[in-house]
Design an enzyme around this catalytic site. Structure first.
Site, PDB file in Angstrom:
ATOM      1  N   HIS A 181       0.787  -1.230   0.000  1.00  0.00           N
ATOM      2  CA  HIS A 181       0.000   0.000   0.000  1.00  0.00           C
ATOM      3  C   HIS A 181       0.826   1.291   0.000  1.00  0.00           C
ATOM      4  O   HIS A 181       0.337   2.336  -0.418  1.00  0.00           O
ATOM      5  CB  HIS A 181      -0.925   0.017   1.221  1.00  0.00           C
ATOM      6  N   TYR A 220     -14.714   5.772   8.481  1.00  0.00           N
ATOM      7  CA  TYR A 220     -13.711   6.236   7.516  1.00  0.00           C
ATOM      8  C   TYR A 220     -14.176   5.849   6.118  1.00  0.00           C
ATOM      9  O   TYR A 220     -14.416   4.673   5.834  1.00  0.00           O
ATOM     10  CB  TYR A 220     -12.376   5.565   7.836  1.00  0.00           C
TER      11      TYR A 220
END
Length: 773
Positions: free
Chosen positions: A473, A589
């Site tokens: 990531h 989120y």
């Protein structure tokens, strides 16, 4: 082995006169072709660098400006340079040239200066235009005259035929929100999650920060925003990703799935052949900057392309305190793992990229290799799945010299990593839940030792021909790897295709050198470290509860008929599902992108708003609230969500600003109870939409099944959910849910059922059946 002889370039013969060195013609030919390929690549990179550097100008524009200037000067007998040419001539060696030569050279110099000035003006005008985001607030389907005029100006100043990186110098910088606005929006975002006493306490901390420490930290942040190209991205990469000392498997890496209902071939080597070839074709386009820039608003508003730079030839290298990203400009091989062995496979021969059938041939050789793993080799990749510090120590101690270093270099410097998995994964209509859950877990973590989690991405091809990706990531966000994956899936069954018996098209190469088996000498102490990392990784992997389900009751098409944003609709459904699942709301989120700005990455949309928290309980009140009242509350929640998303995309989000203020406070040695508390709040519901970016590659009307079924990630909080979803065509939404078995509060399958029911309940409010009558 026959291919071993093909790989021998030099032959030595000892004679009475000494050593006779015979360089075979094949070796000379391969050296020549390899060098030719490298020089072509360098020339293309240089040319593209020049084209990008002068964009929106062009060589043709340069010629037009220079020739026009010189022609005007010659025939009008005027000096538009206002004496500049004369000064240049008098102060340089040009004064020793003839009069005609002086005019030509001076005209070229001034014309060049004029051309550069025009480019800079166009670039800065475009940057100013792209800093305006009023178009985002227009009602869907309607475009104001001011927006039309703005779009026209953007088109005029955007130049012709842009390449991937053409707009990088024209993108605006990410703005720094005011401390006052950020604090106000923060309090608004947590109001519904706190009781009166908690809120008043947090309000006091916020006001104190806003008045005292906040302005001081903001001054430093403003200074950084003027100096750096992006005030967030480098700190975000370092502190959120690279400094993390826990496992990146499950916690950071994410996955992308294959087609859900389409199985192009059941031959593992063939599927790998087409996929690897398609990936390498994408890399060639990337090297030549031939990938089109990504746009919003009818291909008018460009997005930042910086994240593409490290897609290939990139590895996350572990360190004792922080990792680094190692990126190679060039890599001509891939690394392949199968049944505990590692192989190095060259991707070029005869000065060209291997064809799909030739790559399949190499994969067949690896699959046919019956050699056993060397001691410690089988579980070696578990080092990349465990804690980072033990891996860093082991790498420095056992892999910094000799054959271990050479083999590790072959993996870390590979274009990407491939796993020929010995398990079978696939969507099974007779057992959809279990088969998809198993497929997701395999892509997310596998056996914990059969993926090299440090590579920018792993291509995983299963025994029955199904495939997927696992991506690291830190180097980029999911839409970037998604763009590559869309290219691969669009090419694989349609453009590259397979023969009737399932093999790649074409013929095997008769003289192709085979894969190189990597060699290791792993001592017992290192094997103990490997085993410790594997034990930790297995504990983490076994705790993950994955659930994937295709929601096909309705999709984007029906949601649009409700005149509601599909993303807002789904986010509100997630809030309703979570409330039913746990009986409470939580900090939520939702990932949004900030790539409207240079080097932008992501921002957080806090999608659990006061408006949503007003709508959700209204569906459970006794006596029930009327449909009209609930629909009104729903529309208010959807509008609020859309506004929050716009703010996040345009640099007015909350969380990245607060994060950077916190970093500055640590550098200054200042303690902020407000920032410490804000950044320690857990995200018990973490969500993300996987966008379909290249719609033109697929026929979503006739063949919606020829699209990736999306991807997912692990839960962010121990007692929370991770939810990823992809909107496929008009009638399908795929959900990927994760949580932890160890939490008594979560159950991914239960939450999936709640999501499905929430989606149906919200749709019922619009009463589309009655409106259609």
């Amino acid at each position: 082995m026959a291919e071993a002889h093909q790989a021998v370039a030099f032959q030595f013969t000892v004679t009475p006169d000494g050593i006779d060195l015979q360089l075979c013609h094949e070796a000379l030919r391969q050296i020549y072709l390899s060098g030719l390929h490298s020089w072509k690549k360098r020339f293309i990179r240089f040319k593209n660098g020049v084209m990008t550097g002068v964009y929106p100008g062009s060589p043709a524009g340069f010629m037009v400006v220079v020739v026009s200037y010189m022609s005007y000067n010659k025939y009008k007998q005027l000096d538009p340079s206002l004496g500049l040419i004369a000064k240049i001539i008098s102060h340089t060696l040009i004064r020793y040239m003839s009069t005609d030569s002086q005019r030509i050279v001076g005209g070229v110099l001034v014309g060049t200066g004029l051309w550069v000035t025009i480019i800079m003006i166009m670039r800065n005008v475009l940057k100013s235009l792209l800093s305006w985001h009023g178009w985002m607030h227009a009602r869907h389907g309607s475009v104001s005259w001011s927006t039309r005029l703005w779009m026209l100006l953007v088109k005029v100043f955007s130049g012709r035929k842009p390449m991937l990186y053409s707009f990088q110098n024209s993108l605006p910088r990410l703005p720094v929100p005011s401390v006052k606005d950020t604090c106000r929006r923060y309090l608004e975002s947590v109001r519904a999650l706190m009781d009166d006493e908690q809120y008043e306490r947090m309000k006091g901390l916020t006001k104190d920060f806003e008045k005292n420490l906040g302005p001081k930290l903001q001054w430093y942040l403003k200074l950084k925003s003027w100096w750096a190209s992006n005030y967030v991205s480098d700190w975000w990469e370092e502190y959120i990703y690279l400094r993390g000392r826990g496992p990146i498997m499950v916690n950071s890496n994410y996955y992308a799935m294959d087609f859900l209902y389409v199985f192009p071939t059941s031959i593992q080597a063939a599927r790998a052949g087409n996929a690897i070839h398609a990936i390498m074709l994408y890399r060639r386009k990337l090297d030549r900057a031939q990938i089109k820039p990504i746009y919003l608003l009818a291909n008018k508003v460009p997005l930042c392309s910086a994240q593409w730079e490290r897609m290939f030839n990139t590895t996350r290298i572990p360190g004792l305190e922080t990792d680094i990203l190692q990126h190679m400009n060039e890599s001509k091989h891939i690394a392949v793992f199968h049944k505990g062995r590692f192989f190095k496979v060259w991707m070029f021969y005869d000065g060209r990229l291997l064809l799909p059938r030739e790559i399949e041939q190499q994969m067949e050789r690896i699959l046919a290799d019956k050699s056993e793993p060397l001691p410690g080799e089988e579980n070696l990749a578990a080092l990349t799945a465990g804690d980072r510090t033990p891996w860093a120590r082991a790498r420095e101690t056992y892999f910094s010299r000799g054959k271990n270093k050479q083999s590790l270099d072959a993996i870390e410097k590979a274009a990407f990593f491939v796993t020929l998995d010995d398990t079978e994964q696939r969507f099974e209509p007779d057992n959809p839940v279990k088969s998809l859950d198993s497929y997701a877990k395999s892509l997310l973590h596998g056996k914990c030792y059969d993926r090299w989690f440090d590579k920018s991405f792993n291509l995983i091809v299963f025994k029955n021909g199904t495939m997927g990706l696992n991506a690291e990531h830190s180097w980029a966000d999911a839409p970037i790897i998604g763009h590559l994956w869309e290219h691969v899936l669009s090419m694989d069954p349609v453009k590259l295709g397979y023969t009737e018996d399932g093999h790649c098209c074409g013929e095997p190469h008769p003289n192709l050198p085979g894969p190189q088996r990597l060699q290791w000498d792993i001592p017992a102490e290192c094997q103990d470290t490997i085993q410790s990392s594997l034990t930790l990784a297995r504990t983490l992997a076994d705790d993950v509860d994955c659930h994937i389900f295709p929601f096909d009751d309705f999709g984007k098409g029906l949601i649009k008929k409700c005149r509601t944003s599909p993303d807002a609709f789904i986010q509100i459904a997630l809030q309703l599902a979570h409330y039913r699942d746990k009986g409470k709301f939580c900090l939520t989120y939702e990932a949004s992108m900030t790539r409207l700005f240079r080097e932008g990455r992501t921002e957080t949309v806090r999608s659990c708003t006061m408006e949503t928290c007003a709508f959700v309980p209204a569906t459970h009140l006794t006596p029930p609230v009327t449909v009209e009242e609930r629909l009104k509350l729903l529309k208010m929640a959807a509008e609020k969500h859309q506004n929050m998303y716009r703010l996040a995309m345009t640099g007015q989000g909350i969380d990245r600003h607060l994060f950077c203020l916190y970093v500055v406070s640590k550098y200054l040695g200042e303690d902020s109870p407000f920032l410490k508390e804000v950044l320690s709040e857990p995200w018990r519901l973490s969500t993300s939409q996987t966008p379909l970016q290249q719609v033109e590659l697929f026929d979503l009307v006739r063949h919606p099944e020829y699209v990736s079924s999306g991807g997912g990630f692990g839960p962010v909080a121990d007692d929370g959910y991770g939810v990823s979803y992809i909107i496929v065509g008009e009638n399908l939404i795929n959900f990927h849910i994760s949580s932890k078995h160890s939490s008594p509060e979560t159950d991914s399958h239960r939450f999936g059922a709640n999501i499905k029911q929430a989606m149906l309940d919200i749709l019922d409010l619009f009463q589309l059946e009655k409106k259609a009558m």
